[in-house]
Structure formats: structure tokens, C-alpha cells
Scaffold this active site. Structure first.
Site, PDB file in Angstrom:
ATOM      1  N   SER A  97      -7.829   0.613   2.591  1.00 17.20           N
ATOM      2  CA  SER A  97      -8.182   0.082   1.277  1.00 17.20           C
ATOM      3  C   SER A  97      -9.374  -0.854   1.388  1.00 17.20           C
ATOM      4  O   SER A  97      -9.742  -1.288   2.486  1.00 17.20           O
ATOM      5  CB  SER A  97      -6.991  -0.686   0.699  1.00 17.20           C
ATOM      6  OG  SER A  97      -7.366  -1.381  -0.470  1.00 17.20           O
ATOM      7  N   SER A  98      -9.950  -1.163   0.239  1.00 20.36           N
ATOM      8  CA  SER A  98     -10.988  -2.189   0.159  1.00 20.36           C
ATOM      9  C   SER A  98     -10.506  -3.406  -0.627  1.00 20.36           C
ATOM     10  O   SER A  98     -11.284  -4.337  -0.854  1.00 20.36           O
ATOM     11  CB  SER A  98     -12.226  -1.634  -0.539  1.00 20.36           C
ATOM     12  OG  SER A  98     -12.753  -0.571   0.201  1.00 20.36           O
TER      13      SER A  98
ATOM     14  N   GLU B 168      -5.500   3.770  -7.830  1.00 19.68           N
ATOM     15  CA  GLU B 168      -6.728   4.345  -7.262  1.00 19.68           C
ATOM     16  C   GLU B 168      -7.703   4.714  -8.373  1.00 19.68           C
ATOM     17  O   GLU B 168      -8.240   3.820  -8.990  1.00 19.68           O
ATOM     18  CB  GLU B 168      -6.382   5.522  -6.352  1.00 19.68           C
ATOM     19  CG  GLU B 168      -7.450   6.137  -5.439  1.00 19.68           C
ATOM     20  CD  GLU B 168      -8.900   5.730  -5.482  1.00 19.68           C
ATOM     21  OE1 GLU B 168      -9.190   4.535  -5.324  1.00 19.68           O
ATOM     22  OE2 GLU B 168      -9.757   6.610  -5.622  1.00 19.68           O
TER      23      GLU B 168
ATOM     24  N   ASP C 118      -8.032   7.948  -0.643  1.00 23.52           N
ATOM     25  CA  ASP C 118      -8.718   6.899   0.135  1.00 23.52           C
ATOM     26  C   ASP C 118      -8.745   7.220   1.631  1.00 23.52           C
ATOM     27  O   ASP C 118      -9.438   6.528   2.395  1.00 23.52           O
ATOM     28  CB  ASP C 118      -8.045   5.531  -0.077  1.00 23.52           C
ATOM     29  CG  ASP C 118      -8.584   4.810  -1.297  1.00 23.52           C
ATOM     30  OD1 ASP C 118      -9.502   5.344  -1.936  1.00 23.52           O
ATOM     31  OD2 ASP C 118      -8.078   3.721  -1.610  1.00 23.52           O
TER      32      ASP C 118
ATOM     33  N   THR D  92      -8.681   0.088 -10.782  1.00 24.55           N
ATOM     34  CA  THR D  92      -7.929  -1.033 -10.195  1.00 24.55           C
ATOM     35  C   THR D  92      -7.989  -2.291 -11.078  1.00 24.55           C
ATOM     36  O   THR D  92      -8.770  -2.362 -12.023  1.00 24.55           O
ATOM     37  CB  THR D  92      -8.451  -1.362  -8.768  1.00 24.55           C
ATOM     38  OG1 THR D  92      -8.452  -0.175  -8.010  1.00 24.55           O
ATOM     39  CG2 THR D  92      -7.651  -2.394  -8.058  1.00 24.55           C
TER      40      THR D  92
ATOM     41  N   GLU E 108      -3.783   7.662  -4.495  1.00 22.94           N
ATOM     42  CA  GLU E 108      -4.296   6.755  -3.458  1.00 22.94           C
ATOM     43  C   GLU E 108      -4.662   7.471  -2.161  1.00 22.94           C
ATOM     44  O   GLU E 108      -5.500   6.980  -1.393  1.00 22.94           O
ATOM     45  CB  GLU E 108      -3.250   5.670  -3.154  1.00 22.94           C
ATOM     46  CG  GLU E 108      -3.829   4.333  -2.791  1.00 22.94           C
ATOM     47  CD  GLU E 108      -4.436   3.647  -3.998  1.00 22.94           C
ATOM     48  OE1 GLU E 108      -5.610   3.238  -3.909  1.00 22.94           O
ATOM     49  OE2 GLU E 108      -3.753   3.546  -5.037  1.00 22.94           O
TER      50      GLU E 108
ATOM     51  N   GLY F 205     -12.756  -2.141  -8.108  1.00 21.39           N
ATOM     52  CA  GLY F 205     -14.046  -1.479  -7.903  1.00 21.39           C
ATOM     53  C   GLY F 205     -14.192  -0.735  -6.586  1.00 21.39           C
ATOM     54  O   GLY F 205     -15.306  -0.620  -6.076  1.00 21.39           O
TER      55      GLY F 205
ATOM     56  N   THR G 214      -3.357  -1.224  -8.034  1.00 19.95           N
ATOM     57  CA  THR G 214      -4.159  -0.054  -8.383  1.00 19.95           C
ATOM     58  C   THR G 214      -3.306   1.200  -8.442  1.00 19.95           C
ATOM     59  O   THR G 214      -2.203   1.233  -7.869  1.00 19.95           O
ATOM     60  CB  THR G 214      -5.266   0.148  -7.319  1.00 19.95           C
ATOM     61  OG1 THR G 214      -6.143   1.190  -7.735  1.00 19.95           O
ATOM     62  CG2 THR G 214      -4.686   0.518  -5.961  1.00 19.95           C
TER      63      THR G 214
ATOM     64  N   ARG H 102       0.836  -1.203   0.000  1.00 19.99           N
ATOM     65  CA  ARG H 102       0.000   0.000   0.000  1.00 19.99           C
ATOM     66  C   ARG H 102       0.875   1.260   0.000  1.00 19.99           C
ATOM     67  O   ARG H 102       1.911   1.308   0.676  1.00 19.99           O
ATOM     68  CB  ARG H 102      -0.866  -0.013   1.261  1.00 19.99           C
ATOM     69  CG  ARG H 102      -1.914   1.090   1.342  1.00 19.99           C
ATOM     70  CD  ARG H 102      -2.954   0.944   0.286  1.00 19.99           C
ATOM     71  NE  ARG H 102      -4.172   1.672   0.586  1.00 19.99           N
ATOM     72  CZ  ARG H 102      -5.154   1.852  -0.307  1.00 19.99           C
ATOM     73  NH1 ARG H 102      -5.044   1.366  -1.532  1.00 19.99           N
ATOM     74  NH2 ARG H 102      -6.243   2.499   0.017  1.00 19.99           N
TER      75      ARG H 102
END
Ligand code: GLU
Length: 602
Positions: free
Chosen positions: A479-480, A433, A455, A413, A452, A500, A431, A113
Site C-alpha cells: 500500500s501507499s 482501492e 495493488d 480512498t 485491493e 490518492g 479504502t 490491509r
């Protein structure tokens, strides 16, 4: 300078099917050639790769066929996606990598990340008036650029799990960047969606709007600058980004975005060379829940993917979904998802900055406390309140104040899934983002910088409770991303993931329910119509979902907002007869690409 086609390509092209022919050989730039065929399902042996793109799948399969393992192939495919999916993935971004090791039977993850610059404080995304910056302004800016994590992720993955060098696995992507790929509808549309932003930055316009225009479908798109960047990384290692000349260029570009003459200025970035030098891509324990006797592994914080999918599965565990009518299954899925999202929003952030009650969020006791709030027939009013993961599990708790319902979501992503003949599995979501990231290309380097840091939560939704996802120096935004691996009796059963934004979580969850409870195979589970309830007054739903279930679910109190499509999943399943099933989207985002090394019976 033309590059030699690799031995690898020549050796393996014959055994690969279900994927594109190698590159646009014989095509001249600008001349129309058909985009390579995309196949959403492939079955066979010897290893499997599923990505959103046929060239990337081919590159991954070539590495497997030449003896590389799933880690090698995953990095190779990711580097190829940096060429063909530059708006979703690349060395300017980050991601999360989940690995099943066949030799040890263990699941490990790499956290790649992005981090906030050390100069970034909690108020970084507030304007002078103390109000949150307009999201659009933050997206297209240097301010949202975090320390790229992808190059170190690749090196870490190869060091820990791989068998090949960075130079070897970058070869396929380098050739693809040099020789080009055939522009398809999806690439043209994504470019068109970004055209206005790209025109604001000279190097982005030069690269992605060649000759000042959108690339034509069927034309060949080359990115020699990116080929050069991959060659630089191959020759000098990833230190060239974290402590070397490439890092200096990244920092300069984020601090002083290369705005075109006459274009409006954008917010400058805070990134410094010391941020790059301090960057780490740590190994993390995966999240783990048991579901229907299987083990489901995912990505721990700073991603909320593993904890939210895991909590929702735990909530669903108490319902016998296999025997319920379809609408009851979907109702239960939507309710479980809303509850898990309430807890995600309230409690999940970077664990180095926030006490995330992860064990409790994933405990059976907490799930029981949450599951008792699911009415078998009626939908709860949304947003639902967060639970209280205090370790004390009692009777069904009284509702507390509702939590916020998350932020805006785009279809950005990319996720790729790889399995090799030895049974190793890589599930990798990466990703930059937003589709198109920050919109800012590093001059002469052929890649976009991420955005990013958008987020982060810009301002607490409820000032009376702690907000786990505010910006802070060196912090990773929540993050997801939810790269997932499922084991049965200690052996891999399947791996899956999706892009997504926060819908990643619901796409993975819904796919798991369809596959594990409803008996669909993985390809059919991926193809099923989707809805995404993220603890909002309305759940997003695809037209096919609304056609099939909208009326009945609405009668139960669910409300839906139609969206064209949700996610773009890929996965690999280990079939009972020993073969592998690679699965990708048939339609969403223009269709994905599944391939195996030896198709058929094997
Ligand atoms: N930045 C998002 C996340 O980490 C992924 C981007 C997207 O898929 O929209 O959750």
C-alpha cells in the site's frame, strides 16, 4: 423502519459548529435540499475531527462530545464515511490506523490491509498468454477482491484503544444510512464516473442508480441495506463477517459476481470462507524517523507510506529548507521523493513474504548515501535507480539500473484525523482501492467489495531482480497509505494523511515540508498547490503549482504532467496555546470538513 435519533445527537448538536446540521431532517427523498456546508478549518478545544465529509465529521464530533475518545470517534466517523463515501471506504475494504496514546505516550498501529486468498498464486494477474491482464479488466472483477479488513480493524481499535462498543459507535452511521444524506456534486460525479461499471452488476445499479438514473444533487440518498449490515455487525459482532452469514455472502459475491442480464462476464474471485476465518488485523510497530528534532511516526509495511515518507524526510534533513528559496525547496522535495520511490518500488512488500530492509531504508546512513545524489540545482533523469541498503555506507554510489515507476493512480480512498480532549490522536486511512472498488455490491448488504489486490505488481518489471510485491497466498498487497502522527517532546504536534494511491506519500511529504520547514499552519499546508514525483519521467502537478513554479522547475530539468488535483488531505494540529486546529481541503474533491467540539477560545 424509522430509527430514533440518538440521545447523543440531541445533546451535542448545540455545541458543534463548523459541521453540517444533523442529517437532512425534514427532507423528503428526491426533494432538493442544499448539501451541508463544508468548513476546511476549525479551531477550538474539547476534541477535533477532520474528514472529507460534513456528516462524518459531525458523527465523530458527537461521539467526542458525549465522552467517547478519539478511537471511538474515528471508528464512528469511518462508519459514517461508509455511508456518504461508499466509493472510497466501507466494510468491504481495508486500511491502516495509527494511534497516539496520551496515557502511555506510545504510538501503535493497526494493519487492516486486505489479504490475497490462499488460492492466489504469483501468476494470478497474468493472462493465458503470460502477459499481465489489462488493468481495467482486473479492477472490475471478483479476482481483485481481497479479504475485507475494515470490520476487524474497527473491533481491534475499539478493543485496544476505545471506550465504547461497536454497536455504540456504529449508531451514527446506521442512522445516516437509514435517514440518508444530501447528494452533492462530488457524489454525483463519482457515481457518473462509475455508471458504466455499476450497470454491469444488478445490486450496484439498484443501489447507486436509484430508479435507473444518477442521483440528483440535492436529493436524499438512503442506504437501508447498509443500515441493516451495521445493525447486524452491532448485534452479532464482526464474526458475522469472518465466520458467519455475512462472510458467506461476501464469498459468494466475489466468486460469482452478480452480473446483470446481458452484461459481459467478469473474472471470478478466489476468495473462500477459510480466507475470511484466517484473517487478522495485527498491531504493528510504527515507522519512526526524527525530523528537525520532531518524531514522525507512520505506517510500516505492508504499507510503503511510513518508509517512503520517512526516507524522503531523512534525505531532506540535510538541506536547510527553512532558509532556501521556495523553488529550491520544491526542487529538493521532488528529488528526495523520486529517490525514496525508487527504494520503495525495489524493496517494500508484505514483510511476511519479503525481507524488507526497513531499518536501513530509514537509517541516517542510507539517507546520506541517497542525499548525495541530489544536485542542488539540476533535476536527475528519471527514473532514478534504487539504492543498495546493505548496511555499508560509503561514498556516493554509482548509478545502477533504474527501477520501475509504479502503477496508475486514481483519486480514491479517504483519510480522517481525530484528536480528543485527553490528547489521544487517531490518524486513519481507509479504502476500497479504486473509486467504486470492484464495482460489485454485496446483494442486500449496501456495500461495495474492494479491488485491493490490483495493488499487487502483476508481473516483475525487471526479471533479473526480486519483485517484492507479487501476489501470493494470504499476502497483503503493498500500500501507499500514509497515516502520520508527529510528536514534539513526546507530545502530539500534528497528524495528517490523504487518499490518492501512491500520491498519498507525496501529499503527506509535501504537507509536512510546508508545515514543518516553511512555517505554514496545517490548513495552509494542506491548501498549497501540489506536485507528485514518484520516480517517473514526469511528475504530476496541479495547475496552480505549474502556474507558480512550473517554468523555473522545468528550466532545472523537471518535467510535469498536469493533473486536476492531487489528494484530499485532512489533519489536526495541536496549537501552542492548547487549542486544536482541525484542517481539511478547501477545494479538492469538493472540499472537506473540519470541526471541533468547542469552537473558539475554549
Ligand atoms: N489501494 C491504495 C493503496 O493502498 C489506495 C487507493 C488509492 O488511494 O488510490 O495504496
Amino acid at each position: 423502519m424509522p430509527r430514533r435519533r440518538t440521545v447523543l445527537t440531541a445533546l451535542t448538536a448545540a455545541v458543534l459548529t463548523g459541521v453540517a446540521p444533523a442529517g437532512p431532517a425534514g427532507a423528503t427523498p428526491g426533494h432538493a435540499v442544499p448539501p451541508p456546508e463544508k468548513v476546511p478549518r476549525a479551531v477550538g478545544t474539547g476534541g477535533a475531527v477532520a474528514t472529507v465529509d460534513p456528516d462524518a465529521t459531525r458523527v465523530g464530533l458527537e461521539v467526542l462530545a458525549a465522552g467517547g475518545n478519539a478511537a471511538d470517534a474515528a471508528v464512528a466517523a469511518a462508519a459514517a464515511l461508509g455511508v456518504t463515501e461508499p466509493y472510497s471506504a466501507g466494510v468491504g475494504g481495508g486500511g491502516f490506523f495509527v494511534w497516539f496514546d496520551a496515557a502511555t505516550g506510545e504510538v501503535t498501529t493497526v494493519d487492516g490491509r486486505e489479504t490475497a486468498p490462499r488460492a492466489m498464486g504469483a501468476d494470478a494477474f497474468l493472462g493465458e498468454d503470460g502477459e499481465p491482464l489489462p488493468f481495467r479488466e482486473a479492477v472490475t472483477s471478483g479476482l481483485s477482491v481481497g479479504t475485507p479488513g475494515t470490520p476487524l480493524t474497527w473491533q481491534r481499535v475499539l478493543d485496544e484503544f476505545g471506550t465504547l462498543s461497536l454497536g455504540e459507535v456504529l449508531q451514527g452511521g446506521t442512522e445516516l444510512a437509514e435517514e440518508g444524506f444530501v447528494v452533492d456534486e462530488t457524489f454525483r460525479r463519482q457515481t457518473a464516473d462509475n455508471e458504466e461499471r455499476f450497470r454491469r452488476f444488478t445490486p450496484s445499479a439498484e443501489l447507486f442508480l436509484p430508479g435507473g438514473a444518477l442521483p440528483e444533487v440535492g436529493s436524499v440518498f438512503r442506504n437501508p441495506d447498509l443500515a441493516g449490515t451495521y445493525e447486524l455487525l452491532a448485534a452479532k459482532g464482526v464474526d458475522v463477517l469472518y465466520t458467519g452469514e455475512l462472510g458467506e455472502e461476501v464469498v459468494r459475491t466475489a466468486q460469482e459476481p452478480p452480473v446483470a442480464d446481458g452484461a459481459a462476464p467478469v473474472l471470478a474471485g478466489l476468495l473462500e470462507e477459510s480466507d475470511l476465518a484466517a484473517y487478522e488485523a495485527p498491531l504493528r510497530e510504527p515507522t519512526r524517523v526524527e525530523y528537525r528534532g520532531l518524531e514522525v511516526y507512520g505506517m510500516a509495511p505492508p504499507s510503503s507510506g511510513g518508509s517512503t515518507v520517512g526516507e524522503a524526510l531523512n534525505v531532506l534533513q540535510g538541506s536547510d529548507l527553512a532558509t532556501l528559496p521556495e523553488v529550491d525547496v520544491l526542487h529538493t522535495y521532488l528529488e528526495a521523493s523520486a529517490l525514496a520511490f525508487a527504494d520503495r518500488n525495489a524493496y517494500v512488500g508484505d514483510p511476511a513474504y519479503t525481507q524488507v530492509p526497513l531499518a536501513e531504508l530509514l537509517s541516517d546512513g542510507f539517507a546520506a548515501e541517497r542525499a548525495c545524489l541530489v544536485d542542488p540545482v539540476r533535476a536527475a533523469a528519471k527514473p532514478v535507480p534504487a539504492g543498495v541498503p546493505d548496511g555499508g555506507y560509503g561514498p556516493c554510489p554509482a548509478p545502477a539500473a533504474p527501477t520501475d515507476d509504479g502503477g496508475p493512480e486514481g483519486p480514491s480512498t479517504t483519510h480522517l484525523t481525530v484528536a480528543d480532549a485527553a490528547g489521544n490522536v487517531a490518524s486513519y486511512t481507509l479504502t476500497i482501492e479504486q473509486t467504486g472498488g470492484s464495482g460489485i455490491t454485496v446483494p442486500g448488504r449496501g456495500f461495495l467489495l474492494n479491488n485491493e489486490l490490483t495493488d499487487f505488481t502483476f508481473a516483475p518489471a525487471d526479471p533479473t531482480r526480486p519483485e517484492p510485491n507479487l501476489p501470493a497466498p494470504g499476502k497483503r498487497p503493498r500500500s501507499s497509505m500514509a497515516p502520520t502522527v508527529v510528536l514534539q517532546d513526546g507530545e502530539p504536534l500534528l497528524a495528517v494523511g490523504s487518499p490518492g494511491g501512491a500520491t498519498i506519500i507525496t501529499t503527506v511529504l509535501q504537507t509536512l515540508v510546508d508545515r514543518l520547514d516553511r512555517g505554514a499552519d496545517l490548513a495552509d499546508a494542506i491548501a498549497a498547490p501540489r506536485a507528485s514525483q514518484r520516480n517517473s519521467a514526469t511528475a504530476d502537478a496541479e495547475p496552480a503549482f505549474l502556474d507558480a513554479y512550473g517554468a523555473e522547475l522545468t528550466a532545472r530539468g523537471h518535467a510535469f504532467a498536469p493533473v486536476d488535483e492531487i489528494g484530499a488531505a485532512t489533519g489536526v494540529e495541536f496549537l501552542p496555546d492548547g487549542r486544536l486546529l482541525a484542517a481539511a481541503e478547501a477545494v479538492r474533491r469538493g472540499g472537506g470538513s473540519a470541526g471541533v467540539v468547542h469552537p473558539g477560545e475554549g
